[in-house]
Design an enzyme around this catalytic site. Sequence first.
Site, short mmCIF file in Angstrom:
data_model
loop_
_atom_site.label_atom_id
_atom_site.label_comp_id
_atom_site.label_asym_id
_atom_site.label_seq_id
_atom_site.Cartn_x
_atom_site.Cartn_y
_atom_site.Cartn_z
N GLU A 174 54.36 36.19 41.07
CA GLU A 174 53.04 35.58 41.26
C GLU A 174 52.80 34.52 40.19
O GLU A 174 52.35 33.40 40.49
CB GLU A 174 51.97 36.67 41.20
N SER A 205 44.25 40.99 39.09
CA SER A 205 45.20 40.72 38.00
C SER A 205 45.08 39.29 37.54
O SER A 205 44.44 38.46 38.21
CB SER A 205 46.65 41.02 38.44
N THR A 206 45.69 39.00 36.41
CA THR A 206 45.65 37.63 35.88
C THR A 206 47.04 37.28 35.36
O THR A 206 47.74 38.15 34.84
CB THR A 206 44.55 37.47 34.81
O1 ITT Z 1 44.98 37.56 42.87
P1 ITT Z 1 44.31 38.85 43.12
O2 ITT Z 1 44.03 39.61 41.87
O3 ITT Z 1 45.01 39.68 44.15
O4 ITT Z 1 42.86 38.51 43.72
P2 ITT Z 1 42.42 37.38 44.74
O5 ITT Z 1 43.54 36.47 45.05
O6 ITT Z 1 41.74 38.01 45.88
O7 ITT Z 1 41.36 36.59 43.87
P3 ITT Z 1 40.79 35.10 44.06
O8 ITT Z 1 41.55 34.20 43.19
O9 ITT Z 1 40.67 34.76 45.48
O10 ITT Z 1 39.34 35.29 43.48
C1 ITT Z 1 39.21 35.72 42.17
C2 ITT Z 1 37.86 36.30 41.99
O11 ITT Z 1 36.91 35.27 42.13
C3 ITT Z 1 35.89 35.68 43.02
N1 ITT Z 1 35.33 34.48 43.65
C4 ITT Z 1 35.75 33.82 44.75
N2 ITT Z 1 34.95 32.75 44.98
C5 ITT Z 1 34.04 32.74 43.97
C6 ITT Z 1 32.95 31.91 43.62
O12 ITT Z 1 32.62 30.86 44.34
N3 ITT Z 1 32.23 32.21 42.53
C7 ITT Z 1 32.55 33.27 41.78
N4 ITT Z 1 33.55 34.10 42.04
C8 ITT Z 1 34.29 33.84 43.12
C9 ITT Z 1 36.57 36.67 43.95
O13 ITT Z 1 35.63 37.54 44.51
C10 ITT Z 1 37.48 37.37 42.99
O14 ITT Z 1 36.78 38.34 42.27
CA CA Z 2 45.26 35.58 43.83
#
Ligand code: ITT
Ligand code: CA
Length: 497
Positions: A174, A205-206
């Site tokens: 990733e 995760s980050t």
């Molecule tokens: O990589 P993983 O950890 O599997 O997670 P993800 O792929 O689902 O994570 P995203 O990058 O899509 O989103 C990261 C976080 O940001 C949040 N998020 C998405 N759009 C946002 C917005 O406009 N403002 C604030 N938070 C937001 C979302 O709910 C997640 O908690």
């Molecule tokens: Ca992601």
Amino acid sequence: MSAQREMKEKNPWHTPVTIIFTVIGVIAIVALVTVAVLQNRPLPQKYKYGIVLDAGSSHTALYIYEWPAEKDNNTGRVEQTHSCKVKGPGISSYASVPRKAGESLSECMQEARQRVPEKRHSETPLYLGATAGMRLLNLENSLASDKVFQAVEEALQKFPFSFQGARILSGQEEGAFGWVTVNYLDDRLKQSLETRGALDLGGASTQISFVSDDFDGSESPDNGVAFRLYGNDYNLYTHSFLCYGKDQALRMTLAKQTQSGPVSISDPCFNPGYIETKNYSIVYDSPCVSNMKPQGAPATFTHTGKGNFSQCQEVVKRNFNFKQCKYSQCSFNGVFQPRLQGPFGAFSAYYFVMNFLNLADTSIPLEAVTEKLSRYCATPWNQIKQQHPGVKLKYLAEYCFSGTYIITLLTEGYNFTSQNYPNIKFIKKIKGSDAGWTLGYMLNLTNMIPAEAPDSPPLPHAGYVSIVTVIAILLFVLFILSLRPLWPRCSKQPQII
Ligand SMILES: O=P(O)(O)OP(=O)(O)OP(=O)(O)OC[C@H]1O[C@@H](n2cnc3c(O)ncnc32)[C@H](O)[C@@H]1O
Ligand SMILES: [Ca+2]
């Protein structure tokens, strides 16, 4: 009259041989230029397509990529042409009803069917990669995660694309593919420029990935990924922190404040005036915090905000362990990290949050960022709601926490300082394509980045046409000049009366 005839006879331009030579010369040059231009004219573009589903912890997104079909070995530039956000939560949330995980994808998949030309459907690869949400579900209940994958695969096989499978990406993949995407889109790989590190903040995760002169992979081999791309070798440092995405970090931060089992939490990371009764499961329903669950915790708790940035930062910091480090240097939790180097691109939640807070511009000094965040956190909840009527309440309530978490992760976790903080650029898209791991993943699986630099034609088409035209004109002028001895004298002819 006889003098006139005599002059005509003396003028070589009027001899049939010269006229024929000139006409043939002109025709030959016109034919040469026409053939050269037509032969090397770029053909009308035909495209190939690839589809990647990013099954993240918080949601799934579909991306369609396209690239010119007639480039050798698929080396043409790949661009994102369409994206579709799947409605509802990430696929890991359907653990108890796996069928719905598959069904949730159908709307975006129908869109993909319409967007990709029908005659390309069967040759278009379709990939699904799942990240931290499925990693956590797999840790917690591997049978449930298998069932979700089964349902998702069955749903995707119904579409006319060339389905290449659904799988969980490792944290290393990733991070590394996010880095490939950013540097590919920036054209840094092909041009052998200094690369840009990648910072990805997801929900669960980050990832941090960058090239550092200090790092050759020997000190901590698990953090090393070696690439040979376009004839250059890269020793990439990458690490993925499971549970340090923004949603899981919030759970950990709440859990830290509820360990003694209070029925009410006064939270410095939420705006003053915020008050909600919440179910404890929203905190403890995750392997990231399940071992912190207090005995006999009540079913619900009252979550109130007190909006204090520095207190929030203190609580957030408690999620990081800075004590043990068996390497020359660490970020946190005993994880090796070489010296930070070069520019960085920070995407996903880094961008969403910092953009909302008007802090995406990193020329704002770090001290001013924390000052602005302190002010935002201290703003009453009612005022925040009034100022941002269109924003999802869940996101709005969490921006104080999210901003504080991001600054703490960057500065305390990864050791960014006020000197190198401006090296970070918060980004969403690069040249129309989203920053994220999906493009790098597809480029890798379709072998679209060659290990060696491809041979490129010595001249672009326009340059080739210009040179052929100039040479043809020169030849023509030379030809005319070569006839100079035969040119008529320019001396004044006597007037014939
Ligand atoms: O990589 P993983 O950890 O599997 O997670 P993800 O792929 O689902 O994570 P995203 O990058 O899509 O989103 C990261 C976080 O940001 C949040 N998020 C998405 N759009 C946002 C917005 O406009 N403002 C604030 N938070 C937001 C979302 O709910 C997640 O908690
Ligand atoms: Ca992601």
